[in-house]
Design an enzyme around this catalytic site. Structure first.
Site, mmCIF file in Angstrom:
data_model
loop_
_atom_site.group_PDB
_atom_site.id
_atom_site.type_symbol
_atom_site.label_atom_id
_atom_site.label_comp_id
_atom_site.label_asym_id
_atom_site.label_seq_id
_atom_site.Cartn_x
_atom_site.Cartn_y
_atom_site.Cartn_z
ATOM 1 N N THR A 45 20.287 -55.431 -20.045
ATOM 2 C CA THR A 45 18.845 -55.604 -19.898
ATOM 3 C C THR A 45 18.383 -56.814 -20.701
ATOM 4 O O THR A 45 19.050 -57.235 -21.645
ATOM 5 C CB THR A 45 18.075 -54.344 -20.377
ATOM 6 N N ASN B 263 15.050 -56.569 -21.454
ATOM 7 C CA ASN B 263 13.817 -55.947 -21.941
ATOM 8 C C ASN B 263 14.019 -55.550 -23.409
ATOM 9 O O ASN B 263 14.729 -54.597 -23.706
ATOM 10 C CB ASN B 263 13.532 -54.721 -21.055
ATOM 11 N N LYS C 17 13.410 -51.904 -24.373
ATOM 12 C CA LYS C 17 14.500 -50.964 -24.090
ATOM 13 C C LYS C 17 15.619 -51.095 -25.118
ATOM 14 O O LYS C 17 16.151 -50.111 -25.602
ATOM 15 C CB LYS C 17 15.092 -51.244 -22.703
ATOM 16 N N ASP D 230 18.013 -47.663 -15.017
ATOM 17 C CA ASP D 230 16.884 -47.980 -14.155
ATOM 18 C C ASP D 230 15.903 -46.851 -14.372
ATOM 19 O O ASP D 230 16.284 -45.676 -14.481
ATOM 20 C CB ASP D 230 17.275 -48.105 -12.688
ATOM 21 N N PHE E 106 5.826 -50.246 -24.345
ATOM 22 C CA PHE E 106 5.752 -51.269 -23.305
ATOM 23 C C PHE E 106 5.366 -50.602 -21.988
ATOM 24 O O PHE E 106 5.208 -49.377 -21.916
ATOM 25 C CB PHE E 106 7.098 -52.010 -23.169
ATOM 26 N N ASP F 81 3.294 -47.180 -21.053
ATOM 27 C CA ASP F 81 3.096 -46.309 -22.219
ATOM 28 C C ASP F 81 1.617 -46.045 -22.548
ATOM 29 O O ASP F 81 1.276 -44.923 -22.925
ATOM 30 C CB ASP F 81 3.801 -46.896 -23.463
ATOM 31 N N HIS G 38 12.127 -39.890 -21.337
ATOM 32 C CA HIS G 38 13.135 -39.897 -20.272
ATOM 33 C C HIS G 38 14.378 -40.667 -20.704
ATOM 34 O O HIS G 38 15.501 -40.221 -20.541
ATOM 35 C CB HIS G 38 12.525 -40.522 -19.006
#
Ligand code: IMP
Length: 203
Positions: free
Chosen positions: A7, A9, A12, A69, A152, A155, A180
């Site tokens: 990733t 991101n 994350k 994902d 992010f 949220d 999650h």
């Protein structure tokens, strides 16, 4: 041991670093590796996209690789944005544009029908190419206004079940207990703990 997280991101990566802290695993992401690969997320499910991302990265770097994902499914929108969560409103849109759009779409929906869930599917590939899939879901509802500054994506509009504050108000420490991604990651961590190399007694 090193785990490549496929990733770019940073949100994350930060969550995964936090979850793997103290396990003997060090997280590197694609920006840290200093090289990039283009991954087209055109799968029909979270799992398909997670597999695609992990396979593409593992093919290049041949190390322990993890890809996820994830997305937000809103019941009042028939499960949308779902796998389209990151790309809602087009490629140049911001998180702010996307949260604004979903708030507008369900503006007239009352509290009891604002149910939603964050879903996350992770694909872990070992250096020999074996794949494992892990899943996590976090139920909640969509707030009427964006609230909070941490995290992010969606949220600021997601209120997890049993809480009145949004993920962005609750902060990363609370979010990481039951999000999650945390739920999927906890299973990954349990598995990775069994794979840490034990020191060789005879050396
Ligand atoms: P992905 O990088 O393809 O998994 O995109 C997932 C998208 O879903 C993100 O860009 C966010 O818009 C949204 N999303 C997934 N997980 C979260 C989360 O934990 N908080 C807020 N938004 C999330």
């Amino acid at each position: 041991m090193k785990l490549l997280v496929a990733t770019r991101n940073r949100g994350k990566t930060a969550e995964m670093e936090h979850l793997l802290d103290g396990t003997g695993w060090r997280v590197v992401d694609m920006s840290a590796i200093g090289q990039d690969i283009e991954i087209v997320e055109d799968g029909k499910t979270f799992e398909e996209n997670a597999r695609k991302k992990a396979e593409a990265a593992a093919k290049v770097w041949k190390m322990w690789t993890l890809a996820d994902d994830s997305g937000l499914e809103i019941d009042a929108l028939g499960g949308e944005p779902g796998i389209h969560s990151a790309r809602l409103c087009g490629p140049n849109a911001t998180d702010n544009d996307r949260t604004r759009m979903i708030l507008d779409k369900i503006i007239a929906v009352p509290d009891e029908h604002r149910t939603a869930r964050f879903c996350c599917v992770m694909c872990l590939i070992d250096p020999a190419g074996h794949k494992r899939i892990f899943e996590g879901v976090c139920h909640g509802r969509i707030a009427h206004h964006a609230r909070g500054t941490t995290g992010f994506g969606y949220d600021p509009v997601f209120v997890p079940k049993g809480y009145s504050r949004t993920f962005a108000e609750l902060g990363l420490e609370v979010k990481n207990r039951f999000s999650h991604r945390a739920k999927a990651m906890q299973q990954v961590v349990e598995y990775l703990k069994t794979r840490v190399r034990k020191p060789d007694k005879h050396r």
